[in-house]
Scaffold this motif. Sequence first.
Motif, mmCIF file in Angstrom:
data_model
loop_
_atom_site.group_PDB
_atom_site.id
_atom_site.type_symbol
_atom_site.label_atom_id
_atom_site.label_comp_id
_atom_site.label_asym_id
_atom_site.label_seq_id
_atom_site.Cartn_x
_atom_site.Cartn_y
_atom_site.Cartn_z
ATOM 1 N N HIS A 19 37.770 28.754 66.075
ATOM 2 C CA HIS A 19 37.499 27.804 64.999
ATOM 3 C C HIS A 19 36.380 28.301 64.089
ATOM 4 N N VAL A 192 33.926 20.167 65.263
ATOM 5 C CA VAL A 192 35.045 20.442 66.170
ATOM 6 C C VAL A 192 34.468 20.598 67.570
ATOM 7 N N CYS A 194 35.220 21.776 71.302
ATOM 8 C CA CYS A 194 36.108 22.607 72.127
ATOM 9 C C CYS A 194 35.488 22.676 73.516
ATOM 10 N N ARG A 338 45.165 18.348 69.739
ATOM 11 C CA ARG A 338 44.071 18.154 68.781
ATOM 12 C C ARG A 338 43.987 16.662 68.512
ATOM 13 N N ALA A 340 41.653 13.198 67.005
ATOM 14 C CA ALA A 340 40.722 12.854 65.927
ATOM 15 C C ALA A 340 39.908 11.619 66.296
ATOM 16 N N ARG A 346 37.141 16.643 65.218
ATOM 17 C CA ARG A 346 38.344 16.982 65.964
ATOM 18 C C ARG A 346 37.964 17.440 67.365
ATOM 19 N N VAL A 348 39.570 19.542 70.359
ATOM 20 C CA VAL A 348 40.645 20.513 70.516
ATOM 21 C C VAL A 348 40.580 21.097 71.917
ATOM 22 N N GLU A 365 44.658 25.978 62.094
ATOM 23 C CA GLU A 365 45.267 24.662 61.862
ATOM 24 C C GLU A 365 44.203 23.572 61.738
ATOM 25 N N THR A 366 43.231 23.612 62.632
ATOM 26 C CA THR A 366 42.198 22.572 62.636
ATOM 27 C C THR A 366 41.354 22.632 61.384
ATOM 28 N N GLU A 369 43.216 21.308 58.480
ATOM 29 C CA GLU A 369 43.335 19.844 58.547
ATOM 30 C C GLU A 369 42.041 19.162 58.134
#
Length: 373
Positions: A19, A192, A194, A338, A340, A346, A348, A365-366, A369
């Motif tokens: 990411h 994000v 993770c 993923r 929200a 996000r 993930v 993708e993230t 988005e």
Amino acid sequence: MLAQFDLAVVGAGIVGLAHALAAARRGLSVVVIDRDAQANGASIRNFGLVVVSGQEPGISRARAERTRAIWLDLAGEAGLDVLHRGKLVVARRAEALSVLEAFAATADGAECELLTPADVIARLPALRGAEIAGGLYSPHELRVESRDVLPKLTAFLAGQLGVEFRFGVAVTAIEPGAVVTSAGLVHAARVVVCPGDDLISLYPERIGQYGVRRCKLQMLRLANPGFQLGAALVSDLSLLRYEGYAALPEAAALRRRLENEQAGELANGVHLIVTQSADGSLVIGDSHHYGATPDPFGSEEVDRLILREFARLLPQVQPAVTARWTGTYSSASHAAFRDAPHEDVRLVMVTSGTGASTGFALGEETVAELFGF
């Protein structure tokens, strides 16, 4: 140190780094926060194998193809070593060969090559003496040394793309526009998370909705056997571990036979992957045991099952075991998700042990988005 970042990434494993890469390549300011001093989890306790053939058809396969392309780009840009390419699937049983023949007939198997027993031996003479019904060669797979690659990728992101890293910092909460950490607030427009296999620290209720649990694996390193693999090596048991093979109708007959002949391996989730490091040593495994908190102890019986499968495939080779380890990763009935929790946040998670194989595509993708790219 920036006062405000476009993106904060929580977690410096391969998915978190993916990411950060996707965002930094698009000119965004990025900070990565991790509670450990360096990556220490599933991202470095694995084969370093980027698997394409055998991924579940559809989104997982597409993500693997895109992730492979990014690995190849990084090999040049960041000096990451690709140690070998391709995957040799050795079918010991006629039922396994039927699975490979069915896979080769699909769109995802179109670039793979079906092999006769003689072809298999020609590709790897060390297999001589094994029971071989045939095989399949996939040209797509890449092998990197995870424990070396992650530090190099981290250094590349910091030195060449301006990503800021804050290691040894725990994240305790996410607030609008900020990440609450043990070292104070980190301000970021978007976040994000993770979390790897940490199912509790952040958004446990949302993770729980996906039925995520931990999977413990066992792996071994063997001394240099005196030959070069040239490609990753797998056998019959692996065909039940990857949906691209296991979902084929022909896999049912293979499963029935393995249940009769190798019930112990199936009960312990054992299959065989063999990869080779730059020093010639082999990384082999693995096993699969599931739970909310799997115990940290390796089982000699499980190691014996893995080594026995290795010996069935390479009966002329008996390299010494030089290292053993366990690892854990997040597991669920789907490959990844993923979520929200907020419009600017996000969550993930890769829940199939395929972070190295699909993570870079997930990162793109993230970021697309969140930022509308």
